[in-house]
Write a protein that holds these residues in place. Structure first.
Motif, PDB file in Angstrom:
ATOM      1  N   MET A 205       0.831  -1.208   0.000  1.00 40.72           N
ATOM      2  CA  MET A 205       0.000   0.000   0.000  1.00 40.72           C
ATOM      3  C   MET A 205       0.865   1.257   0.000  1.00 40.72           C
ATOM      4  N   VAL A 206       1.993   1.214   0.696  1.00 36.37           N
ATOM      5  CA  VAL A 206       2.924   2.346   0.670  1.00 36.37           C
ATOM      6  C   VAL A 206       3.459   2.546  -0.744  1.00 36.37           C
ATOM      7  N   GLN A 207       3.821   1.448  -1.400  1.00 36.99           N
ATOM      8  CA  GLN A 207       4.306   1.543  -2.783  1.00 36.99           C
ATOM      9  C   GLN A 207       3.206   2.074  -3.711  1.00 36.99           C
ATOM     10  N   HIS A 208       1.984   1.681  -3.443  1.00 34.82           N
ATOM     11  CA  HIS A 208       0.859   2.148  -4.256  1.00 34.82           C
ATOM     12  C   HIS A 208       0.689   3.657  -4.121  1.00 34.82           C
ATOM     13  N   ARG A 209       0.812   4.168  -2.910  1.00 33.32           N
ATOM     14  CA  ARG A 209       0.680   5.608  -2.700  1.00 33.32           C
ATOM     15  C   ARG A 209       1.816   6.362  -3.378  1.00 33.32           C
TER      16      ARG A 209
ATOM     17  N   PHE B 117      -7.191   5.713 -12.092  1.00 34.02           N
ATOM     18  CA  PHE B 117      -5.886   5.060 -12.108  1.00 34.02           C
ATOM     19  C   PHE B 117      -5.547   4.488 -10.738  1.00 34.02           C
ATOM     20  N   GLY B 118      -5.787   5.265  -9.687  1.00 28.91           N
ATOM     21  CA  GLY B 118      -5.471   4.813  -8.338  1.00 28.91           C
ATOM     22  C   GLY B 118      -6.274   3.594  -7.940  1.00 28.91           C
ATOM     23  N   MET B 119      -7.567   3.584  -8.232  1.00 28.67           N
ATOM     24  CA  MET B 119      -8.397   2.430  -7.875  1.00 28.67           C
ATOM     25  C   MET B 119      -8.036   1.201  -8.706  1.00 28.67           C
ATOM     26  N   THR B 120      -7.737   1.408  -9.984  1.00 30.11           N
ATOM     27  CA  THR B 120      -7.349   0.279 -10.836  1.00 30.11           C
ATOM     28  C   THR B 120      -6.027  -0.333 -10.369  1.00 30.11           C
TER      29      THR B 120
END
Length: 231
Positions: free
Chosen positions: A116-120, A148-151
């Motif tokens: 999740m950190v990498q996603h942010r 984009f963020g949700m995908t």
């Protein structure tokens, strides 16, 4: 692969609920593991695993930008692994698979928190070149970043679920086949460990949040009453 794909997709959807959408408490371990168990053929086994993981999840509070375990995707995988060796009519999971499922759930939650950190950070990198458009209030830019963020979050949870299930399932099968520790002792150890963590979390809440003791007492009384009436 026929087993991996549905578990991975469910892990992605439940992981999406943690932060991105819809944040409807579907990602709580007691829900996610029950769904994973139901998908794998034994909802009761998944639910029991979810209860154990829920006791552990009480220790961490997902607030703001703090780093915390991602229990959504992890719980789905753990719930599916808890069904190894169990039948749809079983009220309790096989102890060997249950132990592995809880352990995998803990490890997966911490790995999920790192992802999740990498996603942010990924979203930040994508958004940085578009700061001017965002400052100008560009509707299309805002929507594009949200989509984009949700995908990306859906893909993160799905990939995480697939990898963890591929690794965890053969381990659960092997441990289930070779487990020789008595069932009562195994369950007692796991329950004692997760109950100790839950008790510690509740004790801290009693002293940090106003009204927690009254809410706990009322909830305990109502839950006890429901159990007594059903019995």
């Amino acid at each position: 692969m026929a087993d991996v794909v549905p578990v991975a997709l469910l892990a992605g959807l439940v992981g999406l609920d943690v932060v991105s959408f819809p944040q409807a408490m579907l990602s709580r371990p007691i829900v996610g593991a029950a769904l994973g168990g139901a998908l794998a053929g034994s909802p009761a086994s998944g639910l029991v695993c979810g209860v154990a993981l829920e006791c552990l999840a009480l220790e961490s509070l997902p607030v703001g930008a703090s780093r915390y375990p991602e229990w959504g995707s992890a719980s789905v995988v753990a719930g599916a692994l808890a069904t190894v060796g169990a039948t749809s009519q079983a009220h309790l999971p096989a102890v060997g698979a249950f132990s592995v499922a809880v352990l995998v759930g803990i490890v997966a939650a911490w790995i999920g928190g790192w992802t999740m950190v990498q996603h942010r950070q990924l979203i930040a990198r994508v958004a940085r070149p578009r700061l001017g458009q965002l400052a100008a209030g560009s509707r299309s830019t805002v929507i594009g970043l949200q989509v984009f963020g949700m995908t990306a979050d859906l893909g993160r949870g799905t990939l995480l679920g697939a990898l963890l299930y591929l690794v965890g399932h053969p381990v659960a099968m092997t441990v289930h086949a070779r487990w020789r520790v008595p069932e009562d002792l195994t369950r007692a150890v796991v329950v004692t460990a997760v109950a100790a963590v839950a008790a510690s979390a509740v004790w801290k809440d009693f002293h940090a949040i106003s009204g927690t003791r009254r809410l706990f007492a009322v909830s305990l009384a109502l839950g006890t009453l429901v159990v007594v009436l059903r019995a």
